[in-house]
Design a protein around this motif. Structure first.
Motif, PDB file in Angstrom:
ATOM      1  N   ILE A  75       1.572   5.520  -4.818  1.00  0.00           N
ATOM      2  CA  ILE A  75       2.924   4.865  -4.820  1.00  0.00           C
ATOM      3  C   ILE A  75       3.461   5.522  -3.824  1.00  0.00           C
ATOM      4  N   LEU A  76       4.588   4.643  -2.951  1.00  0.00           N
ATOM      5  CA  LEU A  76       5.352   5.138  -2.064  1.00  0.00           C
ATOM      6  C   LEU A  76       6.888   5.069  -2.636  1.00  0.00           C
ATOM      7  N   SER A  77       7.743   5.955  -2.565  1.00  0.00           N
ATOM      8  CA  SER A  77       9.030   6.050  -3.220  1.00  0.00           C
ATOM      9  C   SER A  77      10.151   6.338  -2.316  1.00  0.00           C
ATOM     10  N   SER A  78      11.387   6.092  -2.642  1.00  0.00           N
ATOM     11  CA  SER A  78      12.244   6.505  -2.005  1.00  0.00           C
ATOM     12  C   SER A  78      13.404   6.763  -3.152  1.00  0.00           C
ATOM     13  N   LYS A  79      14.377   7.613  -3.165  1.00  0.00           N
ATOM     14  CA  LYS A  79      15.391   7.651  -3.990  1.00  0.00           C
ATOM     15  C   LYS A  79      16.689   6.663  -3.361  1.00  0.00           C
ATOM     16  N   LYS A  80      16.849   6.971  -2.150  1.00  0.00           N
ATOM     17  CA  LYS A  80      17.687   6.192  -1.578  1.00  0.00           C
ATOM     18  C   LYS A  80      17.615   5.841  -0.201  1.00  0.00           C
ATOM     19  N   LEU A  81      17.459   4.361  -0.009  1.00  0.00           N
ATOM     20  CA  LEU A  81      16.821   3.882   1.337  1.00  0.00           C
ATOM     21  C   LEU A  81      17.805   3.845   2.454  1.00  0.00           C
ATOM     22  N   LEU A  82      17.516   4.264   3.625  1.00  0.00           N
ATOM     23  CA  LEU A  82      18.087   4.135   4.895  1.00  0.00           C
ATOM     24  C   LEU A  82      17.728   3.004   5.560  1.00  0.00           C
ATOM     25  N   LEU A  83      18.774   2.479   6.414  1.00  0.00           N
ATOM     26  CA  LEU A  83      18.531   1.370   7.197  1.00  0.00           C
ATOM     27  C   LEU A  83      17.294   1.653   8.375  1.00  0.00           C
ATOM     28  N   SER A  84      17.010   2.926   8.581  1.00  0.00           N
ATOM     29  CA  SER A  84      15.747   3.505   9.312  1.00  0.00           C
ATOM     30  C   SER A  84      14.552   3.218   8.725  1.00  0.00           C
ATOM     31  N   ASP A  85      14.540   3.251   7.488  1.00  0.00           N
ATOM     32  CA  ASP A  85      13.522   2.847   6.292  1.00  0.00           C
ATOM     33  C   ASP A  85      12.701   1.377   6.420  1.00  0.00           C
ATOM     34  N   SER A  86      13.564   0.682   7.426  1.00  0.00           N
ATOM     35  CA  SER A  86      12.859  -0.652   7.453  1.00  0.00           C
ATOM     36  C   SER A  86      11.661  -0.850   8.244  1.00  0.00           C
ATOM     37  N   GLY A  87      10.538  -1.453   8.024  1.00  0.00           N
ATOM     38  CA  GLY A  87       9.382  -1.534   8.645  1.00  0.00           C
ATOM     39  C   GLY A  87       8.268  -2.233   7.992  1.00  0.00           C
ATOM     40  N   PHE A  88       6.859  -2.039   8.487  1.00  0.00           N
ATOM     41  CA  PHE A  88       5.844  -2.643   7.769  1.00  0.00           C
ATOM     42  C   PHE A  88       5.241  -1.749   7.147  1.00  0.00           C
ATOM     43  N   TYR A  89       4.900  -1.606   5.959  1.00  0.00           N
ATOM     44  CA  TYR A  89       4.258  -0.586   5.161  1.00  0.00           C
ATOM     45  C   TYR A  89       2.943  -1.060   4.739  1.00  0.00           C
ATOM     46  N   LEU A  90       2.077  -0.104   5.116  1.00  0.00           N
ATOM     47  CA  LEU A  90       0.464  -0.450   4.894  1.00  0.00           C
ATOM     48  C   LEU A  90      -0.350   0.510   4.184  1.00  0.00           C
ATOM     49  N   CYS A  91      -0.862   0.009   3.156  1.00  0.00           N
ATOM     50  CA  CYS A  91      -1.732   1.017   2.393  1.00  0.00           C
ATOM     51  C   CYS A  91      -3.085   0.733   2.665  1.00  0.00           C
ATOM     52  N   ALA A  92      -3.887   1.904   2.620  1.00  0.00           N
ATOM     53  CA  ALA A  92      -5.387   1.838   2.927  1.00  0.00           C
ATOM     54  C   ALA A  92      -6.181   2.740   2.079  1.00  0.00           C
ATOM     55  N   TRP A  93      -7.595   2.534   2.074  1.00  0.00           N
ATOM     56  CA  TRP A  93      -8.480   3.347   1.431  1.00  0.00           C
ATOM     57  C   TRP A  93      -9.527   3.569   2.358  1.00  0.00           C
ATOM     58  N   SER A  94     -10.239   4.680   2.213  1.00  0.00           N
ATOM     59  CA  SER A  94     -11.661   4.979   2.768  1.00  0.00           C
ATOM     60  C   SER A  94     -12.144   5.877   1.858  1.00  0.00           C
ATOM     61  N   ALA A  95     -13.501   5.790   2.094  1.00  0.00           N
ATOM     62  CA  ALA A  95     -14.618   7.013   1.540  1.00  0.00           C
ATOM     63  C   ALA A  95     -14.400   8.059   2.800  1.00  0.00           C
ATOM     64  N   THR A  96     -15.019   9.169   2.442  1.00  0.00           N
ATOM     65  CA  THR A  96     -14.783  10.299   3.394  1.00  0.00           C
ATOM     66  C   THR A  96     -15.304   9.964   4.620  1.00  0.00           C
ATOM     67  N   ARG A  97     -14.787  10.109   5.861  1.00  0.00           N
ATOM     68  CA  ARG A  97     -15.368   9.910   7.006  1.00  0.00           C
ATOM     69  C   ARG A  97     -15.997   8.681   7.226  1.00  0.00           C
ATOM     70  N   GLU A  98     -15.462   7.756   6.683  1.00  0.00           N
ATOM     71  CA  GLU A  98     -15.801   6.214   6.800  1.00  0.00           C
ATOM     72  C   GLU A  98     -14.465   5.302   7.105  1.00  0.00           C
ATOM     73  N   GLN A  99     -14.669   4.049   7.616  1.00  0.00           N
ATOM     74  CA  GLN A  99     -13.696   3.146   7.963  1.00  0.00           C
ATOM     75  C   GLN A  99     -12.675   2.968   6.777  1.00  0.00           C
ATOM     76  N   ALA A 100     -11.584   2.798   7.376  1.00  0.00           N
ATOM     77  CA  ALA A 100     -10.340   2.562   6.193  1.00  0.00           C
ATOM     78  C   ALA A 100     -10.159   1.032   6.029  1.00  0.00           C
ATOM     79  N   PHE A 101      -9.992   0.571   4.687  1.00  0.00           N
ATOM     80  CA  PHE A 101      -9.716  -0.833   4.351  1.00  0.00           C
ATOM     81  C   PHE A 101      -8.253  -0.778   4.257  1.00  0.00           C
ATOM     82  N   PHE A 102      -7.504  -1.708   4.697  1.00  0.00           N
ATOM     83  CA  PHE A 102      -6.200  -1.865   4.424  1.00  0.00           C
ATOM     84  C   PHE A 102      -5.716  -3.146   3.556  1.00  0.00           C
ATOM     85  N   GLY A 103      -4.789  -2.931   2.866  1.00  0.00           N
ATOM     86  CA  GLY A 103      -3.989  -3.962   2.270  1.00  0.00           C
ATOM     87  C   GLY A 103      -3.195  -4.998   3.304  1.00  0.00           C
ATOM     88  N   GLN A 104      -2.603  -5.852   2.607  1.00  0.00           N
ATOM     89  CA  GLN A 104      -2.028  -6.835   3.455  1.00  0.00           C
ATOM     90  C   GLN A 104      -0.616  -6.417   3.874  1.00  0.00           C
TER      91      GLN A 104
END
Lengths: 111, 112
Positions: A75-104
Motif C-alpha cells: 500500500i502506498l499512502s500519504s497523509k497530505k498530498l502535494l501538487l508535486s505528488d502528481s504522476g504515474f504510480y506503478l506497483c511491481a513484484w518479482s521473485a529474488t533476482r528475477e524480472q519484475a512484473f508490473f501492474g497497469q
C-alpha cells in the motif's frame, strides 16, 4: 499463474487530501514488491521496496509512505498530498533476482 | 544510477530497419539485466533479460548484448515494425540488494 492488481487506474485528489493506493499479487508467495513513480516523459523512480511483511525500504525522501500488512499486499499512502505528488504510480513484484512484473499503473493528478 | 529527471532521448527509425537502443549502467556489481517496453499509459512489459555470465542473448526479433568491461547494454530489434514504437528501459539488479533500478529510457519512433 501470477497476477498483479493495482487500483484505481486514475485518481484526482485535492492538495492536502490523503492518499491510499493498493496493490495485490496472486499466485506467488513472499514476492519482492516495489512502488515506482513516473513523471510524464520521464524514467521510473524507485520509491519503496519490500522483501517481506513489515520490511520496507524507502529510496527517496518524500511525502509518501508504504506499508505491507500482508505478504502479497503493498500500500502506498500519504497523509497530505502535494501538487508535486502528481504522476504515474506503478506497483511491481518479482521473485529474488528475477524480472519484475508490473501492474497497469495509477494516474494520480493532484489539483 | 537513476536519471529519472531527464527527458527521454528519442531514436527514430524507418519501418523495416534494425534498431539499436543503448544503455549504460554504473553499478559494476549488477549481475542481472532486463529490457522493458512501455507503451503510453501502461506498465512496462518484459522483453528480454541477460545475466552477467553471458554477453549475448537472442529472442524473437530481439537481441541483447552485454559488455561488462564498459558497463554497457544494448537492445537490437530486427525489422522494426510500427508496433515497436514505445519507450524502452533497461533495468539492473545486483550488489548487496535485490532492488530493480531503471535506466533513463529511450523513445523509439518507427516511421512508416
Amino acid at each position: 499463474s501470477q497476477t498483479i492488481h493495482q487500483w484505481p487506474a486514475t485518481l484526482v485528489q485535492p492538495v492536502g487530501s490523503p492518499l491510499s493506493l493498493e496493490c495485490t499479487v496472486e499466485g506467488t508467495s513472499n514476492p519482492n514488491l516495489y512502488w515506482y513513480r513516473q513523471a510524464a516523459g520521464r524514467g521510473l523512480q524507485l520509491l519503496f521496496y519490500s522483501v517481506g511483511i513489515g520490511q520496507i525500504s524507502s529510496e527517496v525522501p518524500q511525502n509518501l509512505s508504504a506499508s505491507r500488512p500482508q505478504d502479497r499486499q503493498f500500500i502506498l499512502s500519504s497523509k497530505k498530498l502535494l501538487l508535486s505528488d502528481s504522476g504515474f504510480y506503478l506497483c511491481a513484484w518479482s521473485a529474488t533476482r528475477e524480472q519484475a512484473f508490473f501492474g497497469q499503473g495509477t494516474r494520480l493528478t493532484v489539483v | 544510477g537513476e536519471s529519472v529527471g531527464l527527458h527521454l532521448p528519442t531514436l527514430s527509425v524507418q519501418e523495416g530497419d534494425n534498431s539499436i537502443i543503448n544503455c549504460a549502467y554504473s553499478n559494476s556489481a549488477s549481475d542481472y539485466f532486463i529490457w522493458y517496453k512501455q507503451e503510453s499509459g501502461k506498465g512496462p512489459q518484459f522483453i528480454i533479460d541477460i545475466r552477467s555470465n553471458m554477453d549475448k542473448r537472442q529472442g524473437q526479433r530481439v537481441t541483447v548484448l552485454l559488455n561488462k568491461t564498459v558497463k554497457h547494454l544494448s537492445l537490437q530489434i530486427a525489422a522494426t515494425q510500427p508496433g515497436d514504437s514505445a519507450v524502452y528501459f533497461c533495468a539492473e539488479i545486483g550488489g548487496a540488494t535485490n532492488k530493480l533500478i531503471f535506466g533513463t529510457g529511450t523513445l523509439l519512433a518507427v516511421q512508416p
